[in-house]
Design an enzyme around this catalytic site. Structure first.
Site, PDB file in Angstrom:
ATOM      1  N   ARG A 235       6.999  30.951  54.118  1.00 26.46           N
ATOM      2  CA  ARG A 235       5.587  31.198  54.420  1.00 26.46           C
ATOM      3  C   ARG A 235       5.136  30.168  55.450  1.00 26.46           C
ATOM      4  NH1 ARG A 235       6.335  35.396  52.502  1.00 26.46           N
ATOM      5  NH2 ARG A 235       5.237  36.486  50.835  1.00 26.46           N
ATOM      6  N   GLU A 264      -0.892  33.650  60.291  1.00 29.80           N
ATOM      7  CA  GLU A 264      -0.313  34.948  60.602  1.00 29.80           C
ATOM      8  C   GLU A 264      -1.370  36.055  60.686  1.00 29.80           C
ATOM      9  OE1 GLU A 264       3.504  34.974  58.557  1.00 29.80           O
ATOM     10  OE2 GLU A 264       3.286  37.128  58.356  1.00 29.80           O
ATOM     11  N   HIS A 282       7.792  38.255  61.125  1.00 31.41           N
ATOM     12  CA  HIS A 282       7.892  38.349  59.649  1.00 31.41           C
ATOM     13  C   HIS A 282       8.734  39.567  59.220  1.00 31.41           C
ATOM     14  CE1 HIS A 282       5.757  37.022  55.708  1.00 31.41           C
ATOM     15  NE2 HIS A 282       7.003  37.418  55.468  1.00 31.41           N
TER      16      HIS A 282
HETATM   17  C1  GLV Z   1       8.293  38.431  52.280  1.00 33.57           C
HETATM   18  O1  GLV Z   1       7.883  37.532  52.921  1.00 33.57           O
HETATM   19  C2  GLV Z   1       8.175  38.546  50.856  1.00 33.57           C
HETATM   20  O2  GLV Z   1       7.531  37.699  50.218  1.00 33.57           O
HETATM   21  O3  GLV Z   1       8.719  39.515  50.315  1.00 33.57           O
END
Ligand code: GLV
Length: 319
Positions: A235, A264, A282
Site C-alpha cells: 500500500r 492513489e 496497482h
Molecule cells: C490488492 O492490493 C489487494 O489488497 O488485494
C-alpha cells in the site's frame, strides 16, 4: 426473491454470471470509482456488497445502508473499510487472501528485475531509435546474486517473494512482528532498523495500518545502504513519498519500483520524470486467473453470510 448482492464493479471472469443464474445480483457498469455518496446510493438497501479496495466503506456509508450484513472486499487488503464501524454495526467484513499470493509475488519480482536491470529504460531506448548496436557499457544494471533481499512484512505474500529469491541467488532477511519460518527458505528475522541497513533490495509486503503508515520515512530511508532499491506492491502510504523522492534526488537510492501510491491514483510528480523509477498502476493481482479466483472467493463470502453460514475468510465477524 432475496435482496440482490450488489457489485460496485463488474469483476473479470464468469463468477458474477454464474451467481446470477441462482441469485439476484445488481452490478454497476464501471466508469468512475465511487465516492462515499455514490457508494451509499448504489448499495442502498442491499444486504451484501462486493467492494473494491478503492471503495471508501466508511461509517457514513454504512449508516446510509441499514440493511447491509456483509461487505465482501475483493482484495486481500481492507484499509478502505472502517472495521470499527462494521464491528459496531454487526456487519461482517471479508477479504480474499491466498488466491492472489503468487500473482502478487510475481509482480514484486517483475519490479525488482525491472529496476535492477533497467528493463523499461531499455525498452524506451529501442523504441526511440537509440539502440545503435551492442556496447560493453550499455545500460549497466545491478546484479542480484549474493545480495540481500529485505522483506518488510513476512505474511503470505512476503514469504512467496522470499521463496522466489533462491532462484536469483539472493539472501533473504525480513522484519515482522512474528517469527514465521517458511519451509525451504532460509531467512533471518531482523528488527526493521537492522533489516534496512542490510537490504540491497527492499520489498514491502505489510498491510497498511496506523503502525505501518510511513514506516519508510526520511529517517528510515537513510538507514538503507547507498545504491539500494525499493519496491512496493503493498500500500502506498507505507512509504512517505516525499522522502522517497528526496532519497532518489540525492542519488542515495539506485532505483524504485512502485505498484501503489500514497495518494492513489495520483503519483508524486517527483517520481514521474525519473528513468530509475518504474511505475505500475496497482496491478499486483491482475491476472485473469487470479482476479476470477478473487471474485469467486468474495462471492462465496457474501453468499455464506446471507445463507447464515460462516464465510470462508472473515476479517470482522458480524451478527
Ligand atoms: C490488492 O492490493 C489487494 O489488497 O488485494
Amino acid at each position: 426473491m432475496s435482496s440482490p448482492i450488489a457489485f460496485t464493479w463488474p469483476l473479470p471472469g464468469d463468477e458474477i454470471a454464474r451467481l446470477a443464474e441462482v441469485r439476484a445480483v445488481r452490478v454497476r457498469e464501471g466508469g468512475e470509482l465511487l465516492d462515499e455518496a455514490g457508494l451509499a446510493e448504489f448499495v442502498g438497501n442491499a444486504e451484501a456488497v462486493v467492494t473494491l479496495l478503492a471503495d471508501p466503506m466508511t461509517d457514513r456509508v454504512m449508516a446510509a445502508c441499514p440493511s447491509l450484513r456483509v461487505i465482501a472486499n475483493c482484495a486481500v487488503g481492507y484499509d478502505n473499510i472502517d472495521l470499527e464501524a462494521a464491528r459496531r454495526r454487526g456487519i461482517w467484513v471479508t477479504n480474499t487472501p491466498d488466491v492472489l499470493t503468487e500473482a502478487t509475488a510475481d509482480l514484486a519480482w517483475a519490479l525488482i528485475l525491472a529496476v535492477t536491470r533497467r528493463v523499461v529504460e531499455g525498452d524506451a531506448m529501442v523504441r526511440q531509435g537509440g539502440f545503435h548496436g551492442w556496447r560493453p557499457d550499455l545500460l549497466l544494471g545491478t546484479g542480484l546474486q549474493g545480495k540481500t533481499l529485505g522483506i518488510v512484512g513476512y505474511g503470505r505474500i512476503g514469504r512467496a517473494v522470499a521463496r522466489r529469491a533462491a532462484g536469483f541467488g539472493m539472501e533473504v532477511a525480513y522484519s515482522d512482528s512474528e517469527e514465521r519460518p517458511e519451509p525451504g527458505v532460509s531467512a533471518r528475522r531482523l528488527s526493521l532498523e537492522q533489516l534496512l541497513a542490510a537490504s540491497h533490495v527492499l520489498s514491502i509486503h505489510c498491510p497498511l495500518t496506523p503502525e505501518t503508515h510511513h514506516i519508510l520515512d526520511v529517517r528510515n530511508l537513510r538507514l538503507l545502504p547507498d545504491g539500494a532499491f525499493v519496491v512496493n506492491t503493498a500500500r502506498g502510504p507505507v512509504i512517505d513519498e516525499e522522502a522517497l523522492v528526496a532519497a532518489l534526488e540525492s542519488g542515495r537510492l539506485a532505483g524504485v519500483g512502485l505498484d501503489v501510491y500514497e495518494a492513489e491514483p495520483d503519483v508524486h510528480p517527483g517520481l514521474l520524470g525519473r528513468t530509475n523509477v518504474v511505475l505500475l498502476p496497482h496491478v499486483g493481482s491482475a491476472t485473469l486467473e487470479t482476479r476470477s479466483a478473487m471474485a469467486g472467493l468474495a462471492i462465496e463470502n457474501a453468499v455464506a453470510v446471507l445463507d447464515g453460514r460462516e464465510p470462508p475468510t472473515p476479517v470482522v465477524r458480524g451478527d
